[in-house]
Design a protein around this motif. Sequence first.
Motif, short mmCIF file in Angstrom:
data_model
loop_
_atom_site.label_atom_id
_atom_site.label_comp_id
_atom_site.label_asym_id
_atom_site.label_seq_id
_atom_site.Cartn_x
_atom_site.Cartn_y
_atom_site.Cartn_z
N PHE A 77 53.45 -31.29 103.30
CA PHE A 77 54.45 -30.80 102.59
C PHE A 77 55.64 -30.24 103.30
O PHE A 77 55.39 -30.14 104.67
N ASP A 78 56.79 -30.35 102.91
CA ASP A 78 58.06 -29.80 103.42
C ASP A 78 58.26 -28.37 102.63
O ASP A 78 58.42 -28.68 101.45
N LEU A 79 58.27 -27.45 103.30
CA LEU A 79 58.48 -26.17 102.35
C LEU A 79 59.64 -25.36 102.95
O LEU A 79 59.85 -25.24 104.16
N VAL A 80 60.49 -24.92 102.05
CA VAL A 80 61.70 -24.31 102.29
C VAL A 80 61.53 -23.03 101.39
O VAL A 80 61.57 -23.12 100.22
N VAL A 81 61.49 -21.73 102.13
CA VAL A 81 61.45 -20.65 101.75
C VAL A 81 62.73 -19.55 102.07
O VAL A 81 62.81 -19.52 103.16
N ASP A 82 63.56 -19.31 101.06
CA ASP A 82 64.77 -18.77 101.40
C ASP A 82 65.47 -19.19 102.36
O ASP A 82 65.96 -18.46 103.15
N GLY A 83 65.38 -20.51 102.19
CA GLY A 83 66.39 -21.04 103.26
C GLY A 83 65.74 -21.49 104.57
O GLY A 83 66.19 -22.31 105.38
N GLN A 84 64.55 -21.08 104.84
CA GLN A 84 63.71 -21.05 106.16
C GLN A 84 62.84 -22.28 105.72
O GLN A 84 61.78 -22.46 104.96
N ARG A 85 63.01 -23.49 106.66
CA ARG A 85 61.94 -24.70 106.51
C ARG A 85 60.90 -24.90 107.40
O ARG A 85 60.78 -24.25 108.55
N GLN A 86 59.69 -25.31 107.02
CA GLN A 86 58.72 -25.70 107.89
C GLN A 86 57.86 -26.70 107.24
O GLN A 86 57.92 -26.87 105.96
N ARG A 87 57.09 -27.54 108.13
CA ARG A 87 56.39 -28.74 107.51
C ARG A 87 54.83 -28.01 107.76
O ARG A 87 54.60 -27.68 108.91
N ILE A 88 54.17 -28.30 106.81
CA ILE A 88 52.61 -27.85 106.90
C ILE A 88 51.72 -29.04 106.22
O ILE A 88 52.00 -29.93 105.59
N LYS A 89 50.46 -28.73 106.53
CA LYS A 89 49.52 -29.66 105.77
C LYS A 89 48.54 -28.61 105.14
O LYS A 89 48.08 -27.66 105.46
N ALA A 90 48.19 -29.09 104.08
CA ALA A 90 47.36 -28.05 103.17
C ALA A 90 46.67 -29.15 102.01
O ALA A 90 47.22 -29.95 101.62
N ALA A 91 45.78 -28.32 101.57
CA ALA A 91 44.99 -29.16 100.35
C ALA A 91 45.85 -28.67 99.01
O ALA A 91 45.81 -29.57 98.22
N PHE A 92 46.25 -27.50 99.09
CA PHE A 92 47.09 -27.29 97.83
C PHE A 92 48.09 -26.03 98.05
O PHE A 92 47.77 -25.29 99.20
N ILE A 93 49.29 -25.93 97.68
CA ILE A 93 50.08 -24.81 97.71
C ILE A 93 50.19 -24.15 96.20
O ILE A 93 50.49 -24.94 95.25
N MET A 94 49.80 -22.72 96.43
CA MET A 94 50.06 -22.08 95.08
C MET A 94 50.90 -21.07 95.02
O MET A 94 51.22 -20.19 95.88
N ILE A 95 52.10 -21.29 93.99
CA ILE A 95 53.26 -20.21 94.07
C ILE A 95 52.82 -19.36 92.87
O ILE A 95 52.92 -19.84 91.84
N ALA A 96 52.71 -18.30 93.33
CA ALA A 96 52.13 -17.28 92.16
C ALA A 96 52.97 -16.03 91.89
O ALA A 96 53.19 -15.32 92.86
N ASN A 97 53.39 -15.88 90.69
CA ASN A 97 53.97 -14.72 90.14
C ASN A 97 52.81 -13.67 89.50
O ASN A 97 53.02 -12.59 89.33
N VAL A 98 51.77 -14.35 89.17
CA VAL A 98 50.65 -13.65 88.64
C VAL A 98 49.50 -13.81 89.54
O VAL A 98 49.14 -14.84 90.23
N GLY A 99 48.54 -12.63 89.64
CA GLY A 99 47.78 -12.77 90.90
C GLY A 99 46.46 -13.29 90.49
O GLY A 99 45.52 -13.81 91.14
N ALA A 100 46.11 -13.25 89.09
CA ALA A 100 44.65 -13.50 88.33
C ALA A 100 44.54 -15.07 88.52
O ALA A 100 45.48 -16.02 88.37
N MET A 101 43.45 -15.53 89.10
CA MET A 101 43.03 -16.99 89.17
C MET A 101 42.61 -17.75 87.81
O MET A 101 42.53 -18.65 87.35
N GLY A 102 42.02 -16.60 86.77
CA GLY A 102 41.50 -17.28 85.43
C GLY A 102 40.01 -17.17 85.58
O GLY A 102 39.27 -17.48 84.51
#
Length: 326
Positions: free
Chosen positions: A199-224
């Motif tokens: 993945f190529d990830l840019v957070v508030d203008g700061q970029r990084q390249r990562i390897k991951a099984a998945f990325i979760m962008i969470a506004n709510v903490g509950a998993m369900g």
Amino acid sequence: MKSLHNDNVESTPTTKTLEPGSPNSRLFLILNPVAGSCSAERVRFTLKQYCEQHDVGYEIYETTGKEHLPSIVRQAREEDYSVIVAAGGDGTASMVAGELIHSPIPLGIIPVGTANLLARELAIPLDLESACQLVVTGGAIRKIDAMRVGRQVLISHISLGSYSRIAERTSVEAKRRFRQLAYIWNGIAEFIGTRVWRFDLVVDGQRQRIKAAFIMIANVGAMGAATLRWGEEVKPDDGKVDICIVRTRGLLHYSSFLWHALRGRHKESPHTDYLWAEKNIKVTAKKNLPVRGDGEIIGRSSVEIEIIPRAVPIIVPAPMPDEIAS
């Protein structure tokens, strides 16, 4: 929490009292009849009972999947309704919320979906009678953050990778019949053969390249699932969203991740990193992965997110006196 920012962020209180329903109150309900646990007839009957009991006017619009829902909500806003209610799952709630950004009209939620993550996070009752009573008689208003993707607004989660692949493989029929067990069955198959994606990830203008099984962008903490959360720091009204980067391979790593989550020790997991963003996020996958937002597939491979702090007013249960004191 591992972060690109200073973690010492203060959250401004966003809960205020909502006056109970009055004879002049008018309620507009958007009902998704194919939501996970929904009996449309029972929702209509229960809401009718509470509205008549409290002398509250109401109108019900039942979705077909063919209409342009934002236009329906905008029309309701113009017709002087005091509350607009979403009866369905997280997807229905987010679609309605998208037209209530910074609106004086609050969103009421009757959670009859599969996971109902937002309702769980905000302590909105999951039983139909109590949820109907809350939207009719009122409680408190809590303004939560939102995530804008193009013209769409999301309020719970956005994910890419193995987690979103599970959702893509789970049919509407399976969700209605087996509810959360449908996700578990597909999840086991996905996690056994899980891969790590680039993945190529840019957070508030700061970029990084990562390897991951998945990325979760969470506004709510509950998993369900039970009391599992994506992180103890994830709050829906703190002016930021949290980014959980899960670097797991196979069931052994996932078991370790869940063990840390069960004990509330997310930061100690060797397979998880956390970031957070206040303005915007962009994620691009090197493979054709689904992008899942609030329970629905919303795109492929890439997503750009604008964060809107304290954007959507939602009716929640009024705090008890001891909660106010604390």
